[in-house]
Design an enzyme around this catalytic site. Sequence first.
Site, PDB file in Angstrom:
ATOM      1  N   TRP A 184       0.507  -0.946   0.179  1.00 20.55           N
ATOM      2  CA  TRP A 184      -0.022  -0.163   0.039  1.00 20.55           C
ATOM      3  C   TRP A 184       0.571   1.128  -0.061  1.00 20.55           C
ATOM      4  CZ3 TRP A 184      -0.507   4.591   3.033  1.00 20.55           C
ATOM      5  CH2 TRP A 184      -1.899   5.174   2.748  1.00 20.55           C
ATOM      6  N   ASP A 350     -16.314   9.446  -4.306  1.00 21.81           N
ATOM      7  CA  ASP A 350     -15.971   8.990  -3.037  1.00 21.81           C
ATOM      8  C   ASP A 350     -16.604   8.271  -2.750  1.00 21.81           C
ATOM      9  OD1 ASP A 350     -13.648   7.377  -2.159  1.00 21.81           O
ATOM     10  OD2 ASP A 350     -13.129   7.921  -4.195  1.00 21.81           O
ATOM     11  N   TRP A 467     -14.830   1.186  -8.968  1.00 16.46           N
ATOM     12  CA  TRP A 467     -14.964   0.114  -7.626  1.00 16.46           C
ATOM     13  C   TRP A 467     -13.758  -0.328  -7.360  1.00 16.46           C
ATOM     14  CZ3 TRP A 467     -18.471  -4.042  -9.787  1.00 16.46           C
ATOM     15  CH2 TRP A 467     -18.132  -4.916  -9.912  1.00 16.46           C
ATOM     16  N   ASP A 468     -14.206  -0.339  -5.460  1.00 18.46           N
ATOM     17  CA  ASP A 468     -12.733  -0.502  -5.297  1.00 18.46           C
ATOM     18  C   ASP A 468     -12.345  -1.765  -4.480  1.00 18.46           C
ATOM     19  OD1 ASP A 468     -10.752  -0.088  -3.244  1.00 18.46           O
ATOM     20  OD2 ASP A 468     -11.183   2.215  -2.579  1.00 18.46           O
ATOM     21  N   ASN A 470     -11.219  -2.840  -1.199  1.00 21.53           N
ATOM     22  CA  ASN A 470     -10.474  -2.959   0.442  1.00 21.53           C
ATOM     23  C   ASN A 470      -9.489  -3.383   1.260  1.00 21.53           C
ATOM     24  OD1 ASN A 470      -9.257  -0.326  -0.313  1.00 21.53           O
ATOM     25  ND2 ASN A 470     -11.055   0.027   0.090  1.00 21.53           N
ATOM     26  N   ASP A 538      -2.531   4.588  -3.829  1.00 18.16           N
ATOM     27  CA  ASP A 538      -3.911   5.489  -2.595  1.00 18.16           C
ATOM     28  C   ASP A 538      -2.173   6.392  -1.921  1.00 18.16           C
ATOM     29  OD1 ASP A 538      -6.627   4.530  -2.420  1.00 18.16           O
ATOM     30  OD2 ASP A 538      -5.714   3.786  -0.895  1.00 18.16           O
TER      31      ASP A 538
HETATM   32  C1  GLA Z   1      -9.603   3.338  -0.978  1.00 12.52           C
HETATM   33  C2  GLA Z   1      -9.285   3.411  -1.561  1.00 12.52           C
HETATM   34  C3  GLA Z   1      -9.133   5.234  -1.920  1.00 12.52           C
HETATM   35  C4  GLA Z   1     -10.382   5.511  -1.077  1.00 12.52           C
HETATM   36  C5  GLA Z   1     -10.933   5.393  -0.004  1.00 12.52           C
HETATM   37  C6  GLA Z   1     -12.126   5.249   0.363  1.00 12.52           C
HETATM   38  O1  GLA Z   1      -8.054   3.044   0.234  1.00 12.52           O
HETATM   39  O2  GLA Z   1      -7.949   3.675  -2.510  1.00 12.52           O
HETATM   40  O3  GLA Z   1      -8.821   6.083  -3.395  1.00 12.52           O
HETATM   41  O4  GLA Z   1     -11.280   5.390  -2.813  1.00 12.52           O
HETATM   42  O5  GLA Z   1     -10.966   3.324  -0.154  1.00 12.52           O
HETATM   43  O6  GLA Z   1     -12.554   4.581   1.090  1.00 12.52           O
END
Ligand code: GLA
Length: 732
Positions: A184, A350, A467-468, A470, A538
Site C-alpha cells: 500500500w 468517493d 470499483w474498490d 480494500n 493511494d
Molecule cells: C481506498 C481507495 C481510496 C478511497 C478509499 C475510500 O483506500 O484506494 O482511493 O476510495 O478507499 O474509503
Amino acid sequence: MKKSILIGIVGSLIAGGAFTAYADKTHVLNSEKNSLVLTVDDNGTAFYQYFGPKISDSDVEGMLNVNSGLFGYTLPAFGLDSYGDKALAVKMPDGNISVDLQLVGEEMSSDDKGDLLTLKYKDKVYPLAVTQYFRRYKDTEIFSTWTEITNTGKKGDIELLTFASAAFPLARRDNYLTQFQGTWGCETFVTEEKLPNGQTLIANKAGLRNAFGSNPGFMISADGKAGENSGEVFAGNLVWSGPFKTRIEASPNFIQIISGINEEISNYDLTPGETFTTPEFIMTFSNEGKGGASRAFHKWGRKYGMTHGDRIHDILLNSWEGVYMDVNQEVMDEMMGDIAALGGELFVMDDGWFGDKYPRKRDESSLGDWMVNKEKLPQGIKGLTEAAKKHGVKFGIWIEPEMANTASELYEKHPDWILQQPNRPLQKGRGGTQVVLDLTNPKVQDFVFGIVDNLMTENPEIAYIKWDCNADIMNYGSTYLPKDKQNELFIRYHQSLRKVLERIRAKYPDLAIQLCASGGGRADYGVLPWFDEFWTSDNTDAYQRVFIQWGDSHFYPAIAQASHVSASPNHQTGRVVPLKFRFDVAMSGRLGMEMQPKTMTDAEKDFSKRAIAAYKDIRPLVQFGDQYRLVSPYDKGAVAALMYADEKKDQAVVFAYRMDYLHNQSVPTIRLEGVDENKTYRISDITPSDASKPSDLDGKVVSGKVLKNAGLNVRNSLGRPWTSLVLKLTAQ
Ligand code: GLA
C-alpha cells in the site's frame, strides 16, 4: 518418419520430413517482428524451439538441422519423469500420480484475435484430456499460451495438483530479472538483479489484491542488464487476478519459466466431464530493450487487455482527498462547479454516500448497504446527476461491491453471505469490521451485479464507477461450497468475479469503470480487461508517483493509470511540492484531481486551468502514443524523464522532473527516443508556471538527429529543486 496431416494452416509452417527426428512437424507463429517456433516429434511431444526476431522457414530449417533450438517441453508433466519442474501434475481417480499424454490432434486456425495453434492430447490410459493453445495476437507483438484440462471419465474426480498456464524455456546467458514488488502506498517498486542459478519465485497469495506483494509481470534480459531501448528482453505476465506463482528455474545451460495459478491451498478437483481452463500467460520478445517490451504490452493492453483502450479518458475530480467521507449535496455540487470551471469533464463522488440504519461516517460500517444516506444526500443520486448536468460535467460514484462490514444491514440479513470458516473466529479487516462477500454463491453474484445494475437503472446518467476492493481473503471458507470444494475457494472466487464482470459489461458496455484496490492492489491484467483504468496508488505524492508510475509503465499503458493532482503538503507523505510539479507528474498518466479546489488560490486555479487545457492538447499522445522511458528515477540522478510520441513521430511530449538537488550537480542532457532523425521539431513549453515566462527551450526548432544524439539541455529549466517541464514537440 510419420507423415502428418495438418488442418487449417495459416502463417508459415514446415511439414515433417526435412528435419531431425526431433522435428517431425514444425509450427511457426509470426508477428510483424517476431517468430515463435514449436516442433512436435515422432512421439507427439511438443517443444518450444525459438522465440525471437522473425525468421524465415529456411532459417527455421537450418536452426533445427544444427540443433540450435531451445528444446523446451511445452507441457512438462509429472509422473513418468519426475526430474525438473512440471507444469502439470494430477492424481487420477485410482490414486495414480502420473500423466502419460499422447498427441491426438493439431490445428492452426485464426479468429478475430489472431492466429491460434491448438495441440490436443489424451492420456494413454486414464480419462484425462489436455488441449494446449498458443496464440499470436493480431496487430501486436504479444503471444500467449494456456491449457484446458478435462476429466473425460464417467466417475471419479481427477485432482489437479499442478496446473500452470505455461512452461517456457529461455536460453541461459548473462540474464537479468526485472520484477515489481510493492505494498500500500508504494506499489510496483522495480528491482533488476542478475538471475542466479536455482529457483527464483515470483508469487502472491493475498487472495484479492494480487498486485500487492509481487506483480505478475516480469522481464528477463539476455546479455547483461537490458537498456531501455537496446538489448534483448523476454517479458511475461499472467492474466489472473488471484494468487499466482511464477517459478524461474535457471541452470548453467537452460532457463525454464513455469507460470500459472498458485496451486498452494488451491488444488482443484475435476469432476467427471468438467474442464478447467488455465489463465493466459502473455509474453513478448523485444530487441529494443525493456522499452520495446513495454510498448508491445501497452499496445496489447489498449486493444485486448482493458475496456475502452481506444477511447479518450476524461479529466476528473475525485472527492476522496478533498473531503474524505464528508460528502453532501452542497459540497458535491460546489466541487462539480469547480472542476467544470477548471476545464475538467467528470466528477466522482468517493466513499461516504451510503448507509441508512448504519450511515457511512467512518470505515467501520455500512459496506453492503448501497442505499443513499438521506441525511447527507436528501435529493438522492438524482440531485447529484442533476447538479452535474447543470455544471456540464459527467458524474461518477464509488462502490466497494465485493465487501461488507459486520455493522451493516446486509450482514444482519445474510450472515452466511460472507467468507467464513466453521469453528474459527471471524477475521475482520479495515475499520475492524470489514469482511469479504462469498462470490462463489450465485445469490451473492446476483447481489453484486445488482449493486451496479440498480445504480445504473435508477440513474442512467452515471458515467463512471470507481470499483474498490480494500481487503484480501481473510477467512478462507465458504458456506456455499461443499466440504470437498473448500480448497478451490481462491480459484472459484476469481472465476465468479469474472462472471459478474462479464454480466456488467454485457449490459453496460459504455460505462467507465475504475479498478481500485486500496490503490494499485489490482494493477494487473487479471481483471483489467473489464475495467477502463486502475487507481495507481493511494499515495498521490508527485515525487513518489514518478517511481510508482515508472514501475507500472513496464506493463500497463498510461491511459490505464489514474494519476491525480492532490494537495500540498501531501496527505500520505507530508511532502511539499509546487502545483506545477504535481500537474506535470499527473499529466504523464490519465490526469485527474484529488483535492478540494476551494482551497486553491486564484493563481493556482489559473495554473490548473492552463495545465488542464494543455493536457487536452497532448492527451491523445499520452493515452494512445508510444511511450519511451528516457532517464530512470531509479538512477538517482538529478532528473527523471519520459516521453510519448505518435506512430509517425510527428508529435511528441516530453516530461522531465528534477528529482534530486545539489548545487552544481550534474544535469546531463536528455537524449530523446521516439523522434524521427529526419524530421525537425518545434519545441513548446506547455505548462510554464508563469504563462509569460516559458522555458528557454520554448519556440526553439531542432532536428530529431540532435534531440536523439546530443539531447535536450534542461539545465536552465530544471536548475532548482522541484522544477519540472512538459515540452511538446511538433514536426515542422
Ligand atoms: C481506498 C481507495 C481510496 C478511497 C478509499 C475510500 O483506500 O484506494 O482511493 O476510495 O478507499 O474509503
